[in-house]
Design a protein around this motif. Sequence first.
Motif, PDB file in Angstrom:
ATOM      1  N   GLY A  78      -8.831  -2.389 -16.197  1.00 20.90           N
ATOM      2  CA  GLY A  78      -7.811  -1.570 -16.837  1.00 20.90           C
ATOM      3  C   GLY A  78      -7.359  -2.163 -18.155  1.00 20.90           C
ATOM      4  O   GLY A  78      -7.876  -3.190 -18.618  1.00 20.90           O
TER       5      GLY A  78
ATOM      6  N   CYS B 133      -8.264  -1.242 -23.552  1.00 23.35           N
ATOM      7  CA  CYS B 133      -8.437  -0.037 -22.731  1.00 23.35           C
ATOM      8  C   CYS B 133      -9.793   0.585 -23.058  1.00 23.35           C
ATOM      9  O   CYS B 133     -10.168   0.683 -24.232  1.00 23.35           O
TER      10      CYS B 133
ATOM     11  N   SER C  28      -7.103   2.701 -13.685  1.00 26.30           N
ATOM     12  CA  SER C  28      -6.315   3.223 -14.800  1.00 26.30           C
ATOM     13  C   SER C  28      -7.237   3.749 -15.906  1.00 26.30           C
ATOM     14  O   SER C  28      -7.962   4.709 -15.687  1.00 26.30           O
TER      15      SER C  28
ATOM     16  N   ALA D 299      -5.930   5.085  -9.652  1.00 28.63           N
ATOM     17  CA  ALA D 299      -4.850   5.339 -10.606  1.00 28.63           C
ATOM     18  C   ALA D 299      -5.406   5.906 -11.906  1.00 28.63           C
ATOM     19  O   ALA D 299      -4.973   5.536 -12.998  1.00 28.63           O
TER      20      ALA D 299
ATOM     21  N   MET E  34      -0.972  11.592 -18.605  1.00 27.15           N
ATOM     22  CA  MET E  34      -0.542  10.448 -17.804  1.00 27.15           C
ATOM     23  C   MET E  34       0.839  10.676 -17.198  1.00 27.15           C
ATOM     24  O   MET E  34       1.050  10.434 -16.010  1.00 27.15           O
TER      25      MET E  34
ATOM     26  N   HIS F  53      -4.396   6.396  -5.276  1.00 24.59           N
ATOM     27  CA  HIS F  53      -3.213   6.450  -6.129  1.00 24.59           C
ATOM     28  C   HIS F  53      -2.008   5.911  -5.377  1.00 24.59           C
ATOM     29  O   HIS F  53      -1.894   6.093  -4.156  1.00 24.59           O
TER      30      HIS F  53
ATOM     31  N   ASP G 144       3.603   5.770  -8.544  1.00 15.26           N
ATOM     32  CA  ASP G 144       3.020   5.431  -9.843  1.00 15.26           C
ATOM     33  C   ASP G 144       3.733   6.224 -10.937  1.00 15.26           C
ATOM     34  O   ASP G 144       3.673   7.454 -10.959  1.00 15.26           O
TER      35      ASP G 144
ATOM     36  N   THR H 220       3.184   5.384 -14.240  1.00 17.12           N
ATOM     37  CA  THR H 220       2.365   5.248 -15.444  1.00 17.12           C
ATOM     38  C   THR H 220       1.338   6.364 -15.530  1.00 17.12           C
ATOM     39  O   THR H 220       1.162   6.995 -16.575  1.00 17.12           O
ATOM     40  N   VAL H 221       0.639   6.609 -14.439  1.00 15.68           N
ATOM     41  CA  VAL H 221      -0.262   7.759 -14.313  1.00 15.68           C
ATOM     42  C   VAL H 221       0.207   8.507 -13.069  1.00 15.68           C
ATOM     43  O   VAL H 221      -0.038   8.066 -11.947  1.00 15.68           O
TER      44      VAL H 221
ATOM     45  N   HIS I 227       1.663   1.390 -10.045  1.00 15.90           N
ATOM     46  CA  HIS I 227       0.396   1.555 -10.754  1.00 15.90           C
ATOM     47  C   HIS I 227      -0.506   0.348 -10.525  1.00 15.90           C
ATOM     48  O   HIS I 227      -0.162  -0.772 -10.917  1.00 15.90           O
TER      49      HIS I 227
ATOM     50  N   PHE J 157      -0.930  -5.324 -11.977  1.00 16.49           N
ATOM     51  CA  PHE J 157      -1.625  -4.094 -11.582  1.00 16.49           C
ATOM     52  C   PHE J 157      -2.594  -4.305 -10.417  1.00 16.49           C
ATOM     53  O   PHE J 157      -3.402  -3.430 -10.127  1.00 16.49           O
TER      54      PHE J 157
END
Length: 397
Positions: A71, A110, A153, A177, A194, A226, A230, A232-233, A288, A303
């Motif tokens: 991620g 990323c 992610s 995620a 997201m 997931h 979460d 974040t997403v 996340h 994470f």
Amino acid sequence: MARFGDLASELNPLLKMWSLDGGSAGARSEPGDPRLATVAEFGGNPGDLVMRSYTPARLARGSALVVVLHGCTQTAASFEHSAAWTALADEHGFAVLYPEQHRGNNPKRCFNWFNPEDVARGAGEAASIRAMVETMVAGHGLDRRRVFVTGLSAGGAMTSALLAAYPDVFAGGAIMAGLPCGAASSVPQAFESMYKGASRPAREWGDVVRDSSDHRGPWPKVSVWHGGADSTVVPSNGDEIVKQWLDVHGLGGAKPTVERKGGRTRRVWTSPNGEAVVEQHVVAGMSHGVALDARRGETPGPFMLDVGVSANRDVLAFWGLATASAKSAEERSPANAPGAAEPPRPTSAHRPAAAASTAKTSRSGFAGRMEPEPRRSGRIDVQGVIAKALKAAGLMK
């Protein structure tokens, strides 16, 4: 009233400026893991990625290959430190490929899952990863029918893209995620997907996959993970991934088998011949990250969350890569002994404070997807939106 997408559009030039400033001469010279070999030459590399790999000492010809995508802010080495895929490779007898992003491509490493030029078949980062797979398969005599990919992610979103672009290469995937393939084609769309989710009819999602290549089946089997908290997403993205792949497999109206244990809900959809082809795991209260079980040799980190569930081991079983001897050892482990206590349910320590206050809990104890807090006025907290967007992009702590 201003829309989130409009605000994100105004941020786009700033994000691009930072992205251009993110590279440096030493961008590739990050500390590594001595177990991971660096492969300098692997054919075409249009996405300018780094290739790391691991092969057990006595790897048999015809073994499987697992591709692991880290991620944002992570490296192959940091992801390996927590997830211990090399130990799983030794235990079950498969090779591991770690494509690695560097700061020259993205300031926080990323994978660029939202850039159409990096996710299309034969282009960008997707093509680089495909070339790495070919190098591993040809160089080690691996089984082309047993190539799998997993990611977290941004790596999870890239996993979605790879499964769509190369369904003839990957037998299965695990998206942790992440987001559906086609959820975004720009930075503003990425932020919006997201935080709000990217909802489409199932057929539209399925068409995104079908239009990504000339392949018409068989299709990869897909595991979706997931955290229920979460922020974040958002978890609805996991639902959309499931919707996408159920349509691809022609199972849009099928009813899943549902299992609940220790704060985790698992739904499984099977093909007409009885094979599990799509599964969804939601871990209540988890934020996340990847679900880990420290009792199984996995190490918590950013994470990488110890919630008493090993997503990676469960994914191997779903893919059919868990060896019989390893399964027997797992059955004999103290965690699975008769009368053993269930793994502890995730607590508020595993979730952000905001998520803990907004997660809805059903009678079964399952924390469902979060609803946004109601606004107290018609105004948007512009500074809050900007800060959240920059944090998600890895450009602000």
